[in-house]
Design a protein around this motif. Structure first.
Motif, PDB file in Angstrom:
ATOM      1  N   LEU A 135       0.820  -1.204   0.000  1.00  0.00           N
ATOM      2  CA  LEU A 135       0.000   0.000   0.000  1.00  0.00           C
ATOM      3  C   LEU A 135       0.862   1.266   0.000  1.00  0.00           C
ATOM      4  O   LEU A 135       0.413   2.323  -0.443  1.00  0.00           O
ATOM      5  CB  LEU A 135      -0.911  -0.006   1.226  1.00  0.00           C
ATOM      6  CG  LEU A 135      -1.988   1.073   1.310  1.00  0.00           C
ATOM      7  CD1 LEU A 135      -3.051   0.863   0.237  1.00  0.00           C
ATOM      8  CD2 LEU A 135      -2.639   1.083   2.695  1.00  0.00           C
ATOM      9  N   GLY A 136       2.080   1.143   0.513  1.00  0.00           N
ATOM     10  CA  GLY A 136       2.936   2.316   0.624  1.00  0.00           C
ATOM     11  C   GLY A 136       2.632   3.155   1.848  1.00  0.00           C
ATOM     12  O   GLY A 136       2.912   4.354   1.882  1.00  0.00           O
ATOM     13  N   ASP A 179      -5.437 -13.426   6.074  1.00  0.00           N
ATOM     14  CA  ASP A 179      -4.774 -12.457   5.202  1.00  0.00           C
ATOM     15  C   ASP A 179      -5.752 -11.383   4.730  1.00  0.00           C
ATOM     16  O   ASP A 179      -5.392 -10.200   4.639  1.00  0.00           O
ATOM     17  CB  ASP A 179      -4.164 -13.168   3.998  1.00  0.00           C
ATOM     18  CG  ASP A 179      -2.937 -13.984   4.359  1.00  0.00           C
ATOM     19  OD1 ASP A 179      -2.336 -13.715   5.418  1.00  0.00           O
ATOM     20  OD2 ASP A 179      -2.579 -14.890   3.588  1.00  0.00           O
ATOM     21  N   TYR A 180      -6.979 -11.786   4.426  1.00  0.00           N
ATOM     22  CA  TYR A 180      -7.971 -10.807   3.981  1.00  0.00           C
ATOM     23  C   TYR A 180      -8.247  -9.768   5.064  1.00  0.00           C
ATOM     24  O   TYR A 180      -8.312  -8.561   4.786  1.00  0.00           O
ATOM     25  CB  TYR A 180      -9.281 -11.498   3.594  1.00  0.00           C
ATOM     26  CG  TYR A 180     -10.457 -10.554   3.618  1.00  0.00           C
ATOM     27  CD1 TYR A 180     -10.550  -9.508   2.704  1.00  0.00           C
ATOM     28  CD2 TYR A 180     -11.452 -10.670   4.601  1.00  0.00           C
ATOM     29  CE1 TYR A 180     -11.609  -8.605   2.765  1.00  0.00           C
ATOM     30  CE2 TYR A 180     -12.509  -9.779   4.660  1.00  0.00           C
ATOM     31  CZ  TYR A 180     -12.581  -8.745   3.735  1.00  0.00           C
ATOM     32  OH  TYR A 180     -13.612  -7.852   3.797  1.00  0.00           O
ATOM     33  N   VAL A 181      -8.402 -10.214   6.314  1.00  0.00           N
ATOM     34  CA  VAL A 181      -8.671  -9.266   7.394  1.00  0.00           C
ATOM     35  C   VAL A 181      -7.497  -8.312   7.559  1.00  0.00           C
ATOM     36  O   VAL A 181      -7.677  -7.100   7.755  1.00  0.00           O
ATOM     37  CB  VAL A 181      -8.982  -9.999   8.715  1.00  0.00           C
ATOM     38  CG1 VAL A 181      -9.144  -8.991   9.853  1.00  0.00           C
ATOM     39  CG2 VAL A 181     -10.244 -10.836   8.577  1.00  0.00           C
ATOM     40  N   ALA A 182      -6.266  -8.836   7.460  1.00  0.00           N
ATOM     41  CA  ALA A 182      -5.088  -7.973   7.558  1.00  0.00           C
ATOM     42  C   ALA A 182      -5.085  -6.941   6.433  1.00  0.00           C
ATOM     43  O   ALA A 182      -4.837  -5.753   6.666  1.00  0.00           O
ATOM     44  CB  ALA A 182      -3.818  -8.820   7.523  1.00  0.00           C
ATOM     45  N   VAL A 186      -5.334  -2.887   6.923  1.00  0.00           N
ATOM     46  CA  VAL A 186      -4.233  -2.085   6.386  1.00  0.00           C
ATOM     47  C   VAL A 186      -4.748  -1.086   5.351  1.00  0.00           C
ATOM     48  O   VAL A 186      -4.285   0.062   5.291  1.00  0.00           O
ATOM     49  CB  VAL A 186      -3.142  -3.001   5.782  1.00  0.00           C
ATOM     50  CG1 VAL A 186      -2.183  -2.199   4.903  1.00  0.00           C
ATOM     51  CG2 VAL A 186      -2.373  -3.712   6.892  1.00  0.00           C
ATOM     52  N   ALA A 187      -5.719  -1.491   4.538  1.00  0.00           N
ATOM     53  CA  ALA A 187      -6.281  -0.587   3.532  1.00  0.00           C
ATOM     54  C   ALA A 187      -6.908   0.647   4.163  1.00  0.00           C
ATOM     55  O   ALA A 187      -6.996   1.706   3.534  1.00  0.00           O
ATOM     56  CB  ALA A 187      -7.304  -1.328   2.670  1.00  0.00           C
ATOM     57  N   HIS A 188      -7.327   0.523   5.431  1.00  0.00           N
ATOM     58  CA  HIS A 188      -7.888   1.682   6.131  1.00  0.00           C
ATOM     59  C   HIS A 188      -6.824   2.728   6.449  1.00  0.00           C
ATOM     60  O   HIS A 188      -7.161   3.869   6.798  1.00  0.00           O
ATOM     61  CB  HIS A 188      -8.575   1.243   7.423  1.00  0.00           C
ATOM     62  CG  HIS A 188      -9.952   0.712   7.224  1.00  0.00           C
ATOM     63  ND1 HIS A 188     -10.932   1.398   6.532  1.00  0.00           N
ATOM     64  CD2 HIS A 188     -10.537  -0.453   7.637  1.00  0.00           C
ATOM     65  CE1 HIS A 188     -12.053   0.697   6.531  1.00  0.00           C
ATOM     66  NE2 HIS A 188     -11.841  -0.438   7.187  1.00  0.00           N
ATOM     67  N   LEU A 189      -5.556   2.371   6.355  1.00  0.00           N
ATOM     68  CA  LEU A 189      -4.505   3.360   6.563  1.00  0.00           C
ATOM     69  C   LEU A 189      -4.574   4.455   5.506  1.00  0.00           C
ATOM     70  O   LEU A 189      -4.148   5.593   5.740  1.00  0.00           O
ATOM     71  CB  LEU A 189      -3.119   2.690   6.525  1.00  0.00           C
ATOM     72  CG  LEU A 189      -2.813   1.687   7.640  1.00  0.00           C
ATOM     73  CD1 LEU A 189      -1.530   0.934   7.336  1.00  0.00           C
ATOM     74  CD2 LEU A 189      -2.714   2.399   8.992  1.00  0.00           C
ATOM     75  N   ILE A 234      -4.096  -4.715  -3.038  1.00  0.00           N
ATOM     76  CA  ILE A 234      -3.054  -5.340  -2.212  1.00  0.00           C
ATOM     77  C   ILE A 234      -3.338  -6.797  -1.879  1.00  0.00           C
ATOM     78  O   ILE A 234      -2.413  -7.544  -1.527  1.00  0.00           O
ATOM     79  CB  ILE A 234      -2.822  -4.541  -0.911  1.00  0.00           C
ATOM     80  CG1 ILE A 234      -4.070  -4.545  -0.022  1.00  0.00           C
ATOM     81  CG2 ILE A 234      -2.377  -3.121  -1.239  1.00  0.00           C
ATOM     82  CD1 ILE A 234      -3.878  -3.846   1.325  1.00  0.00           C
ATOM     83  N   TYR A 235      -4.608  -7.216  -1.997  1.00  0.00           N
ATOM     84  CA  TYR A 235      -4.967  -8.594  -1.634  1.00  0.00           C
ATOM     85  C   TYR A 235      -5.419  -9.419  -2.831  1.00  0.00           C
ATOM     86  O   TYR A 235      -5.071 -10.595  -2.968  1.00  0.00           O
ATOM     87  CB  TYR A 235      -6.078  -8.575  -0.574  1.00  0.00           C
ATOM     88  CG  TYR A 235      -6.597  -9.961  -0.208  1.00  0.00           C
ATOM     89  CD1 TYR A 235      -5.916 -10.748   0.714  1.00  0.00           C
ATOM     90  CD2 TYR A 235      -7.752 -10.478  -0.802  1.00  0.00           C
ATOM     91  CE1 TYR A 235      -6.377 -12.019   1.044  1.00  0.00           C
ATOM     92  CE2 TYR A 235      -8.222 -11.744  -0.472  1.00  0.00           C
ATOM     93  CZ  TYR A 235      -7.530 -12.510   0.440  1.00  0.00           C
ATOM     94  OH  TYR A 235      -7.984 -13.768   0.762  1.00  0.00           O
ATOM     95  N   GLY A 236      -6.222  -8.839  -3.698  1.00  0.00           N
ATOM     96  CA  GLY A 236      -6.832  -9.577  -4.799  1.00  0.00           C
ATOM     97  C   GLY A 236      -8.324  -9.719  -4.571  1.00  0.00           C
ATOM     98  O   GLY A 236      -8.933  -8.948  -3.824  1.00  0.00           O
TER      99      GLY A 236
END
Length: 228
Positions: free
Chosen positions: A139-140, A179-182, A186-189, A205-207
């Protein structure tokens, strides 16, 4: 609040809750502990609530059966780890071992649940930290801290200052679900909402997350059946 029972085989415990705000009788089955709660207007007769429960008996029993019974974790119990079911057995040495043949827990039988729970939390922290690091790099963005809890209403969260929180019980789910929950948190960052931009970030980032999200919606509550 009072406790009653719906007759039958087996009898079903009911929690009767009176509320000044309630305008009608409502019924709720907790997927976490299987408790059946009837909420009713404050001045309504108790028999009316019981009549309502009897009229919904088939529905109640169907949902309780689908949920399954609670599992007290100990020697002889079956427990999912990473989506695979293992038999908990007596171990030797000092450490808990998870092998294709089962989970081996040394020490007194009465401490097996507590010891195994602590071990699973260690594994969960390692897996969730690794997944969060990977998705944050994609995500950076970076997060500020990571914590684990035994949350009842959500699988994870992200605070406005970049703190990530996860339910340690995710270690019992299939790896793709953890992994999906992570990835979700993280996408909420980048997006503190559930907008189209947020879901696009999860996908980037996940698919394709549909299968993992559906697993959580369908089976996630079963992870709370295991009592350590």
């Amino acid at each position: 609040m009072s406790d009653l029972h719906l007759p039958g085989d087996p009898p079903i415990p009911l929690i009767l809750r009176r509320s000044a705000q309630a305008r009608r009788i409502s019924l709720r089955i907790s997927q976490l502990d299987g408790r059946v709660t009837l909420t009713m207007p404050k001045r309504l007769a108790e028999r009316e609530a019981m009549d309502f429960a009897r009229s919904k008996e088939e529905w109640i029993r169907k949902h309780l059966e689908a949920r399954g019974e609670d599992v007290q974790v100990g020697i002889g119990a079956k427990l999912p780890v990473g989506g695979q079911e293992y038999l908990v057995q007596t171990g030797t040495g000092r450490r808990v071992q998870i092998t294709p043949d089962g989970i081996f827990v040394p020490g007194p039988a009465e401490s097996v649940g507590k010891r195994l729970g602590a071990h699973l939390k260690e594994i969960a922290r390692d897996r969730l930290a690794g997944a969060s690091d990977d998705y944050a790099a994609r995500l950076g963005r970076s997060y500020t801290r990571l914590s684990l809890r035994d949350t009842r209403s959500r699988w994870g969260s992200c605070t406005s200052d970049g703190g990530l929180m996860y339910s340690w019980r995710l270690i019992m789910a299939p790896p793709a679900v953890l992994d999906y929950v992570a990835a979700h948190e993280v996408a909420h960052l980048a997006e503190m909402n559930h907008s189209a931009a947020f879901w696009a970030g999860v996908t980037r980032i996940y698919g394709d997350y549909a299968q993992a999200r559906n697993w959580l919606r369908t089976h996630g509550s079963t992870l709370h059946r295991y009592k350590f």
